[in-house]
Motif scaffolding. Structure first.
Motif, PDB file in Angstrom:
ATOM      1  N   TYR A   1      64.494  66.444  55.147  1.00  0.00           N
ATOM      2  CA  TYR A   1      64.856  67.873  54.773  1.00  0.00           C
ATOM      3  C   TYR A   1      64.068  68.247  53.670  1.00  0.00           C
ATOM      4  O   TYR A   1      63.556  68.985  53.553  1.00  0.00           O
ATOM      5  CB  TYR A   1      66.675  68.024  54.699  1.00  0.00           C
ATOM      6  CG  TYR A   1      66.909  69.285  54.245  1.00  0.00           C
ATOM      7  CD1 TYR A   1      66.986  70.422  55.065  1.00  0.00           C
ATOM      8  CD2 TYR A   1      67.375  69.545  52.991  1.00  0.00           C
ATOM      9  CE1 TYR A   1      67.385  71.703  54.881  1.00  0.00           C
ATOM     10  CE2 TYR A   1      67.828  70.887  52.642  1.00  0.00           C
ATOM     11  CZ  TYR A   1      67.981  71.783  53.294  1.00  0.00           C
ATOM     12  OH  TYR A   1      68.267  73.001  53.212  1.00  0.00           O
TER      13      TYR A   1
ATOM     14  N   ALA B   1      60.978  69.127  54.410  1.00  0.00           N
ATOM     15  CA  ALA B   1      60.576  70.294  55.267  1.00  0.00           C
ATOM     16  C   ALA B   1      60.819  71.382  54.318  1.00  0.00           C
ATOM     17  O   ALA B   1      60.306  72.527  54.358  1.00  0.00           O
ATOM     18  CB  ALA B   1      61.741  70.476  56.389  1.00  0.00           C
TER      19      ALA B   1
ATOM     20  N   VAL C   1      59.885  68.784  61.404  1.00  0.00           N
ATOM     21  CA  VAL C   1      61.101  69.596  61.388  1.00  0.00           C
ATOM     22  C   VAL C   1      62.054  69.037  62.577  1.00  0.00           C
ATOM     23  O   VAL C   1      63.287  69.056  62.596  1.00  0.00           O
ATOM     24  CB  VAL C   1      60.847  71.132  61.829  1.00  0.00           C
ATOM     25  CG1 VAL C   1      61.905  71.794  62.392  1.00  0.00           C
ATOM     26  CG2 VAL C   1      60.323  71.838  60.607  1.00  0.00           C
TER      27      VAL C   1
ATOM     28  N   THR D   1      63.934  66.087  61.386  1.00  0.00           N
ATOM     29  CA  THR D   1      64.918  66.532  60.593  1.00  0.00           C
ATOM     30  C   THR D   1      66.202  67.102  61.233  1.00  0.00           C
ATOM     31  O   THR D   1      67.185  66.703  60.932  1.00  0.00           O
ATOM     32  CB  THR D   1      64.433  67.680  59.501  1.00  0.00           C
ATOM     33  OG1 THR D   1      63.243  67.084  58.815  1.00  0.00           O
ATOM     34  CG2 THR D   1      65.419  68.152  58.536  1.00  0.00           C
TER      35      THR D   1
END
Length: 166
Positions: free
Chosen positions: A26, A29, A143, A146
């Motif tokens: 995360y 990201a 992504v 995540t």
């Protein structure tokens, strides 16, 4: 150690380690990659190469490998309980985390290795082309991993809640 204690401790360890890895992905990201997107081609290449070396340490391995091991242990300890308790969410968490590991291995690590090989032994001939080949696919895969790790974390939290209710 009682079976109930082992069940609870394995779920707590799985939740913590999965949360750490989910948080790492995360952070990439929402901060690392958007920050790098605002820099030059050479900077992206250099920083990601350094990150790829720095991340290979015991603390990362503990979380990254510990998450599926602790989750698998929790699954094994709950198999005899049937599907009414935490077993369903635990299996779902394990599947999601392993899927994230597959994305990591097939995409992120492969791209990291290609980035390392680009210009090996000398300067990168075309940094813009190397960046284009790396950045977009790496960010998209990150992504996905995540999301998968976050879903796994949610399922582990659900399993803990079901364990407490049961």
């Amino acid at each position: 150690m009682r079976v109930e204690t082992a069940r609870l401790l394995s779920m707590v360890a799985a939740t913590i380690t999965t949360g750490l890895v989910s948080g790492l992905f995360y952070a990439f990201a929402v901060s690392v990659m958007p920050g790098l997107a605002r820099t030059g081609d050479g900077t992206v290449i250099e920083v990601m190469r350094r990150i790829n070396v720095a991340i290979l340490n015991g603390w990362f391995v503990l979380g990254y490998v510990g998450a599926p091991l602790f989750t698998a242990l929790a699954v094994g300890l709950h198999v005899g309980e049937g599907w009414r308790g935490p077993l369903g969410p635990l299996v779902g968490a394990l599947v999601c985390y392993v899927a994230a590991m597959v994305v990591t291995g097939r995409v992120n690590i492969a791209l990291n290795n290609a980035l390392e090989r680009a210009g090996a032994g000398g300067p990168v001939a075309d940094p813009a082309a190397v960046r284009r080949a790396f950045e977009g696919p790496w960010v998209r895969a990150n992504v996905w991993r995540t999301v998968l790790c976050t879903v796994a974390l949610g399922l582990l939290a659900w399993a803990l809640a079901l364990h407490q209710v049961g």
